[in-house]
Design an enzyme around this catalytic site. Structure first.
Site, PDB file in Angstrom:
ATOM      1  N   ASP A 155       2.681  -2.496   3.872  1.00 54.97           N
ATOM      2  CA  ASP A 155       3.498  -3.594   4.379  1.00 54.97           C
ATOM      3  C   ASP A 155       3.733  -3.414   5.880  1.00 54.97           C
ATOM      4  OD1 ASP A 155       5.326  -1.504   4.407  1.00 54.97           O
ATOM      5  OD2 ASP A 155       6.702  -2.418   2.971  1.00 54.97           O
TER       6      ASP A 155
ATOM      7  N   LEU B 142       4.525   1.943   2.417  1.00 58.60           N
ATOM      8  CA  LEU B 142       5.548   0.923   2.150  1.00 58.60           C
ATOM      9  C   LEU B 142       6.842   1.350   2.829  1.00 58.60           C
ATOM     10  CD1 LEU B 142       4.973   0.457  -1.697  1.00 58.60           C
ATOM     11  CD2 LEU B 142       4.396  -1.223   0.067  1.00 58.60           C
ATOM     12  N   HIS B 143       7.353   0.521   3.708  1.00 58.78           N
ATOM     13  CA  HIS B 143       8.630   0.886   4.339  1.00 58.78           C
ATOM     14  C   HIS B 143       9.502  -0.306   4.714  1.00 58.78           C
ATOM     15  CE1 HIS B 143       6.516  -0.282   7.983  1.00 58.78           C
ATOM     16  NE2 HIS B 143       7.685  -0.303   8.602  1.00 58.78           N
ATOM     17  N   ARG B 144       8.993  -1.543   4.525  1.00 59.12           N
ATOM     18  CA  ARG B 144       9.803  -2.717   4.898  1.00 59.12           C
ATOM     19  C   ARG B 144      11.064  -2.763   4.035  1.00 59.12           C
ATOM     20  NH1 ARG B 144       8.455  -4.391   9.452  1.00 59.12           N
ATOM     21  NH2 ARG B 144       6.246  -4.023   9.660  1.00 59.12           N
TER      22      ARG B 144
END
Ligand code: UD1
Length: 363
Positions: free
Chosen positions: A284, A207-209
Site C-alpha cells: 500500500d 502494509l503500513h497505511r
C-alpha cells in the site's frame, strides 16, 4: 555567492528522493550551497540511518529531533523548529519532497517568512481526503513557489486547481534517480537467500497505511487473505503495523503455515534487491508502485485509489481489494500480468533537471 538551498528530509520515503538532489546540488559548488535538514519524523536505525548509509548521504547538517506524535504534534513541532532554521540560515530556497507531515510543516513555516519553497513530487492527487498525505499535498502545492512534477497527470491536476503555468515544471521522477544509481550496487545481493527462498519464488509484502493497518480486525482479515494465497511471502513490517500486530497477537496468524517470513524494516539496498527478484509485490506504499513499474515487476496495490495513476495506465501496477487479491495473484503466477512501460522522464536525470531549474532562479 552560491545560493543556500535547504533540503528537507523527515521520513523513510524522503531519503531516496533527497539523495540524488544532494548529489546534483553538491556537484555545483559555485552555484549552490546545499544543507541537509532531518526533521526526525523517522528515527529508528532501520527507518533512517541505514538509508543515509545505503544512499551515500552525509550526516544531516541540522537535525530537528521531532519524533513521533499526533499529526498536530508532529506538524507543529516541525514548524516551530524549522522556523528558527530559516531565520538562522536565511536560505534562498527550501526544497521539500513527497507528502509527509514535514513536507507541509516546513512549507508553511518557510512561506510565513517569505522564503521560497520548491516542492518535488508536486501535483500528485489520490482524490482521497481521508489520507493524511492528500491534505499535505494539497496544502503544500497551494503555497509553494515552484512545483516540480513527476508526470504529466500531476501538471493536469495543478492546472485544474488554478495553479499558474510559471509555477509548474515537469522534471520527472526523482525516486527513479536513486533506483538507477543503485542498480549496479544492489543487483547481485540475492537477499532472498537469507529467507531461504530463490529469485522469483516469493511475493514481497508491505502494509503500513493507517486505512489498512490501524483497525486490528481489518489487519487480521488481510493476514488471513495473505495466508490463503499459499505462496511464499516476505513481509518487512513497518513500526506502525508492528505496533498493531503486537497489541493484537497477529504475528502468529501471519506465520502459521510456514512459508511466510516476517522481518524488521529493511534498508534501501536490501529492499530494492528483494523487489527486483520478487515474483510480485503486494503493497500500500506510494513509492513502491513507481519502483515496480520501473523494474517491470507486477505490483498489486491494496488501496481503493492511487495518487500515481501512471503506474496503472502505463506501468505494472493494479489496484486490488481483499476480495480480488487471490484471483489477481493467480493471474501473476500464471504469467499473465501486463508488462507495462517506463513513463517518460523516469530516467535517472531528474535531479539534474531540478538543479537546472533552481540554477535558473537562484544562481
Ligand atoms: C509516514 C508518512 C507516510 C509514509 C510513511 C512511510 C505522514 C503523514 N505519513 O507514515 O506518508 O508513507 O511515513 O514510512 O507523514 N515509528 C517508530 N520508529 C520510527 C518511526 C515511526 O517506531 O522511526 C512508529 C511510531 O510509533 C509512530 C508510528 O511508527 O507513532 C507511525 O509513524 P509516523 O511517522 O507517525 O507515520 P508513518 O505511519 O510512518
Amino acid at each position: 555567492m552560491p545560493a543556500k538551498i535547504l533540503l528537507v528530509a523527515a521520513a523513510r520515503p524522503n531519503f531516496m528522493k533527497i539523495a540524488p538532489l544532494w548529489r546534483a546540488l553538491a556537484s555545483r559548488p559555485d552555484t549552490f550551497e546545499p544543507l541537509l535538514v532531518h526533521t526526525g519524523q523517522h528515527y529508528d536505525h532501520n527507518m533512517s540511518d541505514v538509508f543515509f548509509a545505503d544512499l551515500g548521504l552525509p550526516r544531516p547538517h541540522l537535525h530537528l529531533g521531532v519524533g513521533s506524535g499526533s499529526h498536530a504534534e508532529q506538524t507543529a513541532g516541525v514548524m516551530v523548529k524549522f522556523e528558527q532554521v530559516c531565520l538562522d540560515e536565511k536560505p534562498a530556497c527550501v526544497v521539500v519532497v513527497g507528502d509527509v507531515n514535514a513536507t507541509m510543516a516546513c512549507t508553511i513555516a518557510a512561506k510565513k517568512l517569505l522564503v521560497d519553497v520548491a516542492h518535488v513530487e508536486a501535483g500528485l492527487r489520490s482524490g482521497d481526503r481521508t489520507m493524511p498525505e492528500e491534505t499535505n499535498r494539497i496544502l503544500t502545492d497551494s503555497i509553494a513557489d515552484l512545483l516540480l512534477t513527476p508526470s504529466p497527470d500531476a501538471d493536469v491536476n495543478l492546472r485544474g486547481e488554478g495553479v499558474a503555468e510559471e509555477r509548474i515544471a515537469l522534471v520527472g521522477n526523482i525516486m527513479i534517480d536513486s533506483l538507477v544509481h543503485a542498480l549496479d550496487r544492489v543487483k547481485n545481493r540475492a537477499c532472498h537467500d537469507r529467507f531461504g527462498l530463490g529469485a522469483r519464488e516469493y511475493g514481497l509484502v508491505t502494509l503500513h497505511r493507517p486505512a489498512n493497518v490501524d483497525d486490528p480486525e481489518l489487519l487480521r482479515r488481510l493476514f488471513a487473505g495473505l495466508a490463503s494465497l499459499d505462496y511464499p511471502l516476505i513481509f518487512p513490517v513497518h513500526p506502525r503495523t508492528r505496533k498493531v500486530m503486537e497489541n493484537c497477537g497477529l504475528a502468529d496468524l501471519f506465520d502459521a503455515g510456514g512459508d511466510r517470513r516476517l522481518t524488521d524494516p529493511l534498508g534501501y539496498d536490501d529492499f530494492l534487491n528483494l523487489t527486483m527478484n520478487a515474483r510480485f509485490v503486494l503493497t500500500d506504499s506510494g513509492g513502491i508502485q513507481e519502483e515496480t513499474t520501473y523494474l517491470g515487476i507486477p505490483c498489486l496495490t491494496m488501496r481503493p485509489n492511487t495518487e500515481r495513476p501512471v503506474t496503472v495506465t502505463d506501468g505494472t501496477n493494479e489496484l486490488i481489494t481483499l476480495e480480488t487479491m487471490a484471483d489477481r495473484v493467480k493471474v501473476v503466477l500464471a504469467g499473465n500480468w501486463k508488462t507495462g512501460k517506463v513513463p517518460d522522464l523516469w530516467d535517472g536525470a531528474t535531479a539534474e533537471r531540478i538543479a537546472d531549474v533552481l540554477a535558473g532562479r537562484y544562481a
